[in-house]
Every structure is written in structure tokens, then in C-alpha cells.
Design a protein around this motif. Sequence first.
Motif, PDB file in Angstrom:
ATOM      1  N   ARG A 205       0.832  -1.209   0.000  1.00  0.00           N
ATOM      2  CA  ARG A 205       0.000   0.000   0.000  1.00  0.00           C
ATOM      3  C   ARG A 205       0.866   1.258   0.000  1.00  0.00           C
ATOM      4  O   ARG A 205       0.557   2.252  -0.678  1.00  0.00           O
ATOM      5  N   ALA A 232      -4.921  -3.606  -2.647  1.00  0.00           N
ATOM      6  CA  ALA A 232      -5.344  -2.605  -3.632  1.00  0.00           C
ATOM      7  C   ALA A 232      -6.532  -3.125  -4.407  1.00  0.00           C
ATOM      8  O   ALA A 232      -6.694  -4.337  -4.600  1.00  0.00           O
ATOM      9  N   HIS A 235      -9.154  -1.100  -9.654  1.00  0.00           N
ATOM     10  CA  HIS A 235      -9.317   0.228 -10.234  1.00  0.00           C
ATOM     11  C   HIS A 235      -8.122   1.138  -9.966  1.00  0.00           C
ATOM     12  O   HIS A 235      -7.978   2.182 -10.617  1.00  0.00           O
ATOM     13  N   GLU A 236      -7.239   0.745  -9.033  1.00  0.00           N
ATOM     14  CA  GLU A 236      -6.044   1.534  -8.737  1.00  0.00           C
ATOM     15  C   GLU A 236      -4.887   1.210  -9.678  1.00  0.00           C
ATOM     16  O   GLU A 236      -3.825   1.840  -9.602  1.00  0.00           O
TER      17      GLU A 236
END
Length: 277
Positions: A205, A232, A235-236
Motif C-alpha cells: 500500500r 489494492a 481500479h487503482e
Amino acid sequence: MVADQGLLAHQRRALIMEAIRRDGAVRVSELVEQLGVSDMTVRRDLDALARSGDVEKVHGGAVGLVGRTGDEVGFAAKSGLEPSAKRAIAEAAALLVTPGSVVALGGGTTVHAVATRLVNIPGLTVVTNSLPIAQLLESEGVKSPTSPSVLLTGGAPTPSQVLVGPLADMVIGSLHVDLLILGTHGASGRAGLTTPNLAEAQTNRALIGCARRVAVVADHTKWGVTGLSSFAGLHEVDYFVTDAGLTTEDRSALAEVVGELVIAEAADASGTDALPG
């Protein structure tokens, strides 16, 4: 293991499990020689162990506990999985790297394969929490003046030889990188990117938080696998680089959520990936 053609099935399977616990993985060809049985017998034994959830079959053999939520397999055991896919993924991911940029490399054998392609890209600075990647790039730096400058984060090592924990997180949190190239234990539409190691999840992260762009490198066998901790959402991810073994249905599911899905075509399409000899 000692070859003995008189072994019963449960005895052979116990020996196979002993070898996997010791080495992390086994090859069919080695088991044939060590157990003194046929290729077909070994494959039946591996099928039985896979059905019982004790191993996960891969091309050329089996690895222990890869698919279980809380288990973490070491770097050496994972290094022989899907080698041609990793080579193709590494070539494609290296094309995302711009000369003169700052690149963060996470841990894992697929990212390590990417690192081997970066040594001739001029002016790179590489931040990594992977001991094997740091060692690789440092050794290449002796041979080539274009090899990247390397910053190792520090931290406590995991079984995958990745540095994690408060020290790693603190160092990473103070940095700003152009591109992060990150591996993953598993990926799914429901859980996103996952790892069986809680501390590694936190450090991942931190890596994502310091990066302008995020590229995930993962072969097709990682899709649908869920580790203990999510780090995560899909979409990241700006780029998800995988191989042609991913099904059409899974490609569509991924392409809907990630920024860009990159399918790397292996130069060797024979499908004969094997554990290392």
C-alpha cells in the motif's frame, strides 16, 4: 527420497509431500527417477494431492500450498513457475519504463524478471524492497555503466525475500516515483490484489501511495487466487500486464476495471513451461 518400486500409493504421496515441504516444489521427471515409477503414476499421485488441497499442480510438477489463503511460498519455489509467461510479461512491462525515470520495483519472481530487462535503460533510479532484485541490479552495475542506481528500502524480510514493516513503510512513504511495477500473490474482481502476508500488504500500500503510475505484472494463474489480505483494488491499477493464457472472459472482466490491460505474447508458444532443472 529413495527409489523403491514397491512403495504403496500413500507412501509415495507422503514422500512427495515431504519433498515439497523441504524444497517448495517438485518436478515430475525428478519424482519418476526418485520413486522408481512411471510418469503416469507420478501424475496420478499429483492429481490426488491436488484434489485433496495439499499441492497445486503446475506445468512440469507441483508446488505446495500456492492457492491457499494464508500460505506464502518462498522465492526459490516460485521462480520456476510459468517461466515463458514471465519472460513475455517482463518484456512488455519493460516497455513502460522511460529512460531517466524513477521506478519502484516490488517483490516477487515476475518483477525480478522485469528487473533483468531494465539494466540497459539509461539514467534509471530503482527503488526496491526486494533483496534478489537489489542483488541483481548491484551485480549488473559492476558490468554496465548504464545499470540503474539502486535504493534498497530496508525492513524485515519475508519468506519471499521482500523487505516489509515500519522501516520499509517509513522510507517508501517519503519517496515519489514515476512508475511502480508490482507483483501479486493473487487477483480477483471481488478481492482485488492480495497477499498472504499482512506486513507485505501494508508495504505494498505504501508503494502504491508513492507512485504516479502503477503497473501490476501477474501471469494468468494468479487470476482468481485470493490471499489473506487485500492491498489494492483493481481500479487503482494503471497497467495490468499478463500473458495470453488468460481466458477471453477473464480478459473482459479485467479490462473493465484496470486502466489498461496488456496481454504479453510469449515468443515460445509451446506451452511447455517447467520447474527449473
